[in-house]
Each structure stands twice: as C-alpha cells, then as structure tokens.
Design an enzyme around this catalytic site. Structure first.
Site, short mmCIF file in Angstrom:
data_model
loop_
_atom_site.label_atom_id
_atom_site.label_comp_id
_atom_site.label_asym_id
_atom_site.label_seq_id
_atom_site.Cartn_x
_atom_site.Cartn_y
_atom_site.Cartn_z
N LYS A 1 -0.94 4.96 4.41
CA LYS A 1 -1.81 4.01 5.10
C LYS A 1 -1.31 3.81 6.52
CE LYS A 1 -4.23 -0.37 4.63
NZ LYS A 1 -5.50 0.30 4.91
N HIS B 1 0.83 -1.20 0.00
CA HIS B 1 0.00 0.00 0.00
C HIS B 1 0.87 1.25 0.00
CE1 HIS B 1 -3.40 -2.61 1.18
NE2 HIS B 1 -4.14 -1.64 0.69
#
EC number: 1.17.1.8
Length: 243
Positions: free
Chosen positions: A135, A131
């Site tokens: 995040k 990600h």
C-alpha cells in the site's frame, strides 16, 4: 454490462473475477503497458490504479463519456478538478476510499458513535489502520474517511499521522487532532480501529477485512448502480443510506 478495468493489479484481477461471476464482460484491462483502446466500448469503468495515474484514468473516462468508479486513494488533492470535469462533460462519478459494503456500514456506525461520544469530553479518540506493505499511501483513505466522520460530528478539527510531536503543538491544539497510527505488514487486506479512551475504560469499534473480495464486490455493485445515471454520487447513494 461491459466494464473497463483501469489498473490490473491484485484488486483489478479480483474485480475481474467477481464481475465475470456476475455475468459481466471485461472490454479493457488497462495497465502501464497498454493504451485506453477499448474504453469507449465500456458501459462503465472501474479504476483501482495508483495515485500518479488516477487523474489521467478518470479524466479519460469523462472525455469518453464513460461513467467511472474510482477506488484509488492518494490523489484527492485533484478531486475538485475531476468533479468539475465530470459536471462539464455531464458524466457520472463515484470516488470512495473503500467500496466494501461492510466498511460503509462501519462508516455509518462511526458517525453515529462520534455523535454520541461528543458529549463526553473525558474520552479522547485514537485510530489505527493496518495494511499490506504494497500500500503506497499512509494513512489509508479509509482511515482519513473515518477521521473526517469523527471531525464532522465532534469538536475535533483535524487528524495527524501518529502523534504530531515534531511540530510541538500546544496541549490544546493536540487535543483537537485525531492521531492515526498507520502500520504496514505482510498480507493484511485492511484493519481499522477507532478507539475512545478515558482513564477508566476504552470503547472500540473495529473492521477487519479477511480478503479483497469485499472491496471488489462493492465496486462492481457501484458500477451496476451508476450505469444510466448522471452526476456525482457516493456509496451512501448506492446503498440508499441517504433515505
């Protein structure tokens, strides 16, 4: 449909664009600088905020009698508390680690593959998720959902972030844990890989998001579906996978 957006970061802005394209109206854009004023005018709320405010957002919706779709992860230690409040207030609620239609198809595929592979103990399971660096939680909620899908359909009993070397587990204990490697790099919306590895080959399934639109569209579709309903639901209900 009148929508309250709880969290107005990149995901909230993407949801706004897609909701407007589908003919809906945004009546509240809640961020850290404003209040819940306007929430009671909404037909539904969509929460893509941050873990430390998700519970406040969700409970405010139940108290205002507004159905809520929550895509925030990292707060699920309070899920039972929110589920109880939803029932007490006769509300409507969907919480999902990932609203992408493609990811929810991937969840179903993951469950099916886990059932098949449970018969073959020569394979071990490993997971990887990648990600963007913004995040906040690791592993991702999606990776945890994938791990839970394998656990429910196999002899695995838990998951561990990377390999739990610091706890010095026994070989038998380690064999029952699914290692999840969480990688953070720039500009990656989300990639999840589930691998079954043996001495002779590897079987993999993989989902790669190209942008945030899939997550946003799924959340808006869930919001459209839940209006007028009461109870606690999942994306299986929205996509009619239970039938």
């Amino acid at each position: 449909m009148k929508i309250a957006l709880l969290g107005y970061g990149k995901m909230g802005q993407t949801i706004e664009r897609i909701a407007l394209e589908r003919g809906h109206e945004i009546v509240l854009k809640k961020d850290e600088f404003n209040t819940y004023d306007g929430l009671s005018n909404a037909d539904v709320a969509i929460d893509f905020s941050i873990p430390m405010v998700a519970v406040s957002n969700i409970s405010s919706c139940f108290h205002a009698n507004v159905p809520v779709i929550s895509g925030t992860t990292g707060w699920l230690e309070h899920y039972d508390e929110m589920a109880t409040l939803c029932k007490e207030k006769n509300g409507a609620f969907i919480s999902s680690s990932n609203f992408s239609l493609g990811v929810n198809l991937f969840f179903e595929l993951n469950d099916y593959l886990a059932k098949m592979m449970a018969k073959f103990d020569s394979y071990r399971v490993e997971m990887e998720e990648i990600h963007h660096t913004q995040k906040l939680d690791a592993p991702s909620g999606t990776a945890i959902s994938l791990a839970k899908g394998v656990i429910a359909n196999s002899n695995y009993t838990g998951w561990a972030l990377e390999k739990p070397e610091s706890t010095h587990p026994s070989k038998s204990e380690l064999a029952k844990q699914i290692p999840i490697d969480a990688i953070r790099t720039e500009n990656v919306p989300g990639t999840h890989t589930v691998s079954y590895i043996s001495e002779v080959d590897t079987i993999e399934i993989k989902h790669t998001a190209h942008n945030r639109d899939g997550f946003a569209l799924g959340a808006v579709i869930a919001a459209e579906w839940i209006v007028g309903k009461k109870g606690i639901f999942t994306m299986k209900d929205v996509l009619n996978f239970n039938n």
